[in-house]
Design an enzyme around this catalytic site. Structure first.
Site, PDB file in Angstrom:
ATOM      1  CG  ASP A  13     -58.496 -32.279  -8.317  1.00  0.00           C
ATOM      2  OD1 ASP A  13     -59.113 -33.418  -8.734  1.00  0.00           O
ATOM      3  OD2 ASP A  13     -57.647 -31.880  -8.836  1.00  0.00           O
TER       4      ASP A  13
ATOM      5  CE  LYS B  68     -54.213 -38.414  -9.627  1.00  0.00           C
ATOM      6  NZ  LYS B  68     -54.669 -37.380 -10.231  1.00  0.00           N
TER       7      LYS B  68
ATOM      8  CG  MET C  75     -47.325 -32.168  -4.294  1.00  0.00           C
ATOM      9  SD  MET C  75     -47.684 -32.906  -5.866  1.00  0.00           S
ATOM     10  CE  MET C  75     -47.255 -31.371  -7.071  1.00  0.00           C
TER      11      MET C  75
HETATM   12  N1  SAH Z   1     -52.370 -26.612  -8.883  1.00  0.00           N
HETATM   13  C1  SAH Z   1     -51.943 -26.487  -7.682  1.00  0.00           C
HETATM   14  C2  SAH Z   1     -51.082 -27.238  -6.857  1.00  0.00           C
HETATM   15  C3  SAH Z   1     -51.409 -28.779  -7.084  1.00  0.00           C
HETATM   16  S1  SAH Z   1     -49.934 -29.879  -6.513  1.00  0.00           S
HETATM   17  C4  SAH Z   1     -51.748 -24.811  -7.096  1.00  0.00           C
HETATM   18  O1  SAH Z   1     -51.463 -24.121  -8.345  1.00  0.00           O
HETATM   19  O2  SAH Z   1     -51.554 -24.617  -5.919  1.00  0.00           O
HETATM   20  C5  SAH Z   1     -50.659 -29.885  -4.785  1.00  0.00           C
HETATM   21  C6  SAH Z   1     -49.850 -29.391  -3.703  1.00  0.00           C
HETATM   22  O3  SAH Z   1     -50.066 -27.907  -3.567  1.00  0.00           O
HETATM   23  C7  SAH Z   1     -49.743 -29.651  -2.537  1.00  0.00           C
HETATM   24  O4  SAH Z   1     -49.159 -30.958  -1.984  1.00  0.00           O
HETATM   25  C8  SAH Z   1     -49.261 -28.416  -1.667  1.00  0.00           C
HETATM   26  O5  SAH Z   1     -47.977 -28.435  -1.919  1.00  0.00           O
HETATM   27  C9  SAH Z   1     -49.687 -27.384  -2.602  1.00  0.00           C
HETATM   28  N2  SAH Z   1     -50.846 -26.579  -2.111  1.00  0.00           N
HETATM   29  C10 SAH Z   1     -52.189 -26.656  -2.620  1.00  0.00           C
HETATM   30  N3  SAH Z   1     -53.045 -26.013  -1.826  1.00  0.00           N
HETATM   31  C11 SAH Z   1     -52.517 -25.804  -0.590  1.00  0.00           C
HETATM   32  C12 SAH Z   1     -52.590 -25.088   0.476  1.00  0.00           C
HETATM   33  N4  SAH Z   1     -54.043 -24.464   0.570  1.00  0.00           N
HETATM   34  N5  SAH Z   1     -51.862 -24.888   1.544  1.00  0.00           N
HETATM   35  C13 SAH Z   1     -50.508 -25.335   1.159  1.00  0.00           C
HETATM   36  N6  SAH Z   1     -50.261 -26.067   0.328  1.00  0.00           N
HETATM   37  C14 SAH Z   1     -51.027 -26.045  -0.783  1.00  0.00           C
END
Ligand code: SAH
Length: 271
Positions: free
Chosen positions: A50, A71, A186
């Site tokens: 991703d 995405k 998000m």
């Molecule tokens: N599965 C992921 C979340 C996916 S949804 C998890 O467990 O972290 C995607 C959202 O995750 C982004 O819009 C943001 O809100 C958050 N996110 C993921 N990586 C990030 C990062 N390095 N820094 C800040 N927010 C992050």
């Protein structure tokens, strides 16, 4: 380069042809991968990844084919079914498939949907959890999601639903009343609406908030503000996703726990 990161002696599972391992890559810093993830990178012959997977992590599987399935930002999830079916096809072709997702695959990551499709099609699956941005990302900003002096509960919410709108199914009044600390994934697109909903539901306007952008990566940026100023401060600072928003009493703990600012900068990103 990879040889210097030998896995310790252990009966590591084998990624057999025809399997899909659905694996969390953590929030960014490659050091936050699990050993199971490293074991998977060593064996995969194809990696479907991703947008939020740090590119450096893919370099740990130099021979594997890379397929980008990114995405971003609340776009319609029409492609989700294509991704799941692609995984099915790769597995049926006898590949050793690593499905690599940012953070934890089962936290707002559609990992559950992909696993459902795979299992329904008779494809064997292994789930490898990862460090979620809402926990590990905040830790890199010096914000504990719980602290005994502050909160006994934490709520994780998403700022988008499947359509990309702010989630209508969320009861902001209940969240506001029942959640001492709120961690929002998000959140950026609808941040003004979310902040207003929390205010309408009774959260104080001066409640501490933090926005952590690109957490755990060299580009990590942290904004501390209040619920009232949240949306305007994000706009003024020009912050862009990916970001985690944290609302509540553990945010000010950063003043003493911001370990990255306290550490000598050179010690952070070097081996
Ligand atoms: N599965 C992921 C979340 C996916 S949804 C998890 O467990 O972290 C995607 C959202 O995750 C982004 O819009 C943001 O809100 C958050 N996110 C993921 N990586 C990030 C990062 N390095 N820094 C800040 N927010 C992050």
């Amino acid at each position: 380069m990879t040889d210097s990161l030998a896995l310790p002696d252990h009966d590591w599972p084998r990624l057999d042809p025809g399997w899909v391992w659905l694996c969390g890559a953590g929030p960014g810093d490659p050091g936050l991968l699990t050993l199971h993830a490293l074991n998977a990178l060593r064996q995969a012959d194809v990696i479907v990844y991703d947008a939020l997977v740090e590119p450096a992590i893919l370099d740990w599987a130099p021979a594997a084919e890379r397929i980008y399935a990114g995405k971003r930002g609340g776009k319609p999830s029409a492609k989700q079914r294509d991704i799941s079916l692609r995984l099915v096809d790769l597995a049926r072709a006898g590949r050793r498939v690593l499905r690599l997702k940012g953070g934890d695959p089962f936290v707002f990551g559609r990992g559950g949907e992909e696993a459902q499709t795979l299992l329904a099609q008779g494809i064997p699956v292994r789930i490898i959890p990862g460090i979620s941005a809402g926990i590990g990302g905040l830790a890199y900003a010096g914000i504990p999601v719980t602290h005994r002096d502050v909160n006994q509960s934490v709520t994780f919410v998403t700022g988008h639903d499947q359509s990309g709108d702010s989630p209508s199914s969320l009861d902001w009044h209940a969240i506001s009343r029942g959640s001492q600390v709120i961690v929002i994934y998000m959140a950026m697109k609808h941040i003004a609406r979310i902040a207003a909903a929390l205010r309408d539901a009774g959260r104080p306007g001066d409640e501490p908030c933090a926005v952590v952008v690109s957490a755990t990566t060299p580009a990590q940026t942290v904004l501390e503000t209040t619920l009232d100023a949240l949306a305007a401060d994000i706009a003024a600072a020009g912050l862009e996703p990916p970001a985690i928003v944290c609302v509540g009493g553990t945010v000010p703990m950063r003043r003493v726990l911001d370990w990255q600012a306290l550490a000598a900068p050179a010690s952070l990103h070097t081996a």
